[in-house]
Write an enzyme that holds these catalytic residues in place. Structure first.
Site: not given
Lengths: 312, 312
Positions: A98, A102-104, A106-107, A149
């Site tokens: 998702p 906070g799992l990056g 966008s990076a 990230d």
């Protein structure tokens, strides 16, 4: 047509402390963002994503000015700029995890997009340059960004990141984790600001808590390198993050559920205030996943992976 | 007949750190243990308590050897010894707060009993001596004891206790608290041992966490003296206790419930692993009490009191 994927990440140790110049440990997870990219004959860029309600199409000339998909557009822009060439593009994005948790995401989408544009336009980019360009994407979209990230999305593995250093120690190990997501979106900016205010009011206490987190992060690096149990360190790190005021009830419910189901350690990962937890349960992954799901939250087992961005 | 009462206590800041020579802040609560004591003509001692299922009666000669009411019997024994006189006694004990919840019920019953025996046998005891004799009761019954609970039960108020010092700074203020009890009995011994093991495995991290707690305790003392808000300090202290592994899910449920209901701060009090929380909510006591009760737990509003042990 080219298909490029890049991994998401979890912060293993050291979130928030990193804002104050302390090291952090982050790892790539085997959940990835997939970018499918094809050159078009016209000057239209068309972007669609599993996570967005509708496709966005616009002319090459409007790349900077339209709204929507800010990371993807900025990645395309910077890639075009570096390559010195443009093209109409069809882009399809899907992700195994998702966004805004906070799992990056966008990076990973930024890194995968930059590499995909280079592939399609037959240009090469070294991984070091790719990581830096990805960081620039995040920096320009957000106004501020940690390079963590995008480094993880590029290189994979576990990185021991010391602010101010250009090279980060990479640890190449398997580490079985369970990720549980509260489903609560949160603003990293707000949480970082909350800690700043707390520190302004109680500088000595917050600084010494941050130093404790630093000690945990350094010890965790050693233990991970030796393949030792990091459960206690995760639990202590979670308590210290609670002391900084960045945990919340939902995160703690998941942390306790994971521990009760046999996890040797569990902590929030990332900015806190929502987002996800990670649990370390080498032999009880399924039980811990089930326990988190029983709290009405999504969870997946995810090993730390050494596989960074790659053309599929 | 004499009626003596002594207050219960809460640890405000510094629990567990005190085991490692750091200061703690504890306060008397306006919930008390009441000891009703009457001399008898025969040599029978008869003890009954609201909290016990049945009365215990025995001959003076069996004071040391019978089982049951260990604190009361030890208090009588040491009082007889100090006075140099014995008597048969009828003792009735009632308490405004639950036993074995970290609120110092054994200390308050010990102190009240020692003073009551002195009153009935027409002997005087200075408060300093009373506090020391009460500590001896706890020490002999438990094999180890902090002098905190018995000092608070004797003198009332808030004490800033520095291990190794004979005199403790006493702060005489009103401090409105809400106490919420999990109903989970726990062993202080086991929790202290758990922290010891954690420290053995990760000495640097545990020591620096304990140092953070020390800083909180010292700052809290200053803020309490100035009448300033201690909410943030309580929240930070709770997180640090969680980092030491002494909180649990039920305690955290109550802590979050209190904060959600408007408490400026909330933390576990005492050894953790069960027992009670305290919340600081100067203007929202009723709401916080209600929120804790809605979690299926008992709660009471309780101001810190300057009234120590007294003959009623």
């Amino acid at each position: 047509m080219v298909l490029v994927s890049a991994p998401g990440k979890v912060i293993l140790f050291g979130e928030h402390a990193v804002v104050y110049g302390k090291p952090s440990l982050a790892g790539a997870i085997d959940k990835r963002t997939h970018v499918n990219l094809e050159a078009r004959d016209d000057d239209i860029i068309s972007i669609e994503s599993d996570a967005a309600p509708q496709r966005l199409s616009f002319s090459l000339d409007d790349l900077v000015s339209v709204e929507g998909f800010p990371y993807v557009r900025k990645a395309i822009e910077l890639a075009f700029e570096r390559i010195g060439k443009k093209s109409g593009l069809d882009i399809k994005i899907s992700s195994d995890f998702p966004p805004a948790s906070g799992l990056g995401s966008s990076a990973s989408v930024s890194i995968a997009t930059i590499l995909a544009v280079h592939e399609v336009l037959e240009s090469e980019i070294p991984y070091g340059t790719l990581a830096k360009l990805g960081h620039k994407v995040e920096f320009e979209v957000q106004g501020a960004a940690s390079p963590t990230d995008t480094a993880i999305a590029t290189f994979g593995g576990i990185l021991f990141i010391e602010p101010g250093k250009d090279e980060h120690k990479r640890i190449d190990v398997q580490l079985p984790l369970i990720v549980g997501c509260t489903g609560i979106e949160r603003s990293t900016k707000v949480l970082v600001e909350n800690v700043r205010v707390l520190r302004e009011n109680s500088p000595e206490i917050v600084d010494s808590t941050i130093e404790s987190i630093e000690k945990i992060t350094r010890m965790a690096k050693e233990k991970i390198e030796k393949g030792e149990d990091i459960g206690d360190l995760m639990n202590m790190n979670h308590g210290l993050l609670m002391a900084l005021g960045v945990s919340n009830f939902k995160l703690d419910i998941l942390v306790y559920a994971a521990r009760d189901a046999g996890a040797r350690g569990a902590k929030l990962t990332g900015a806190g205030g929502g987002g996800c937890i990670i649990a370390y349960a080498p032999d009880k992954g399924a039980q811990v996943k089930g326990a988190i799901e029983n709290c009405g939250c999504s969870a997946f087992e995810s090993a730390i992976t050494s596989v960074g961005v790659r053309v599929e």
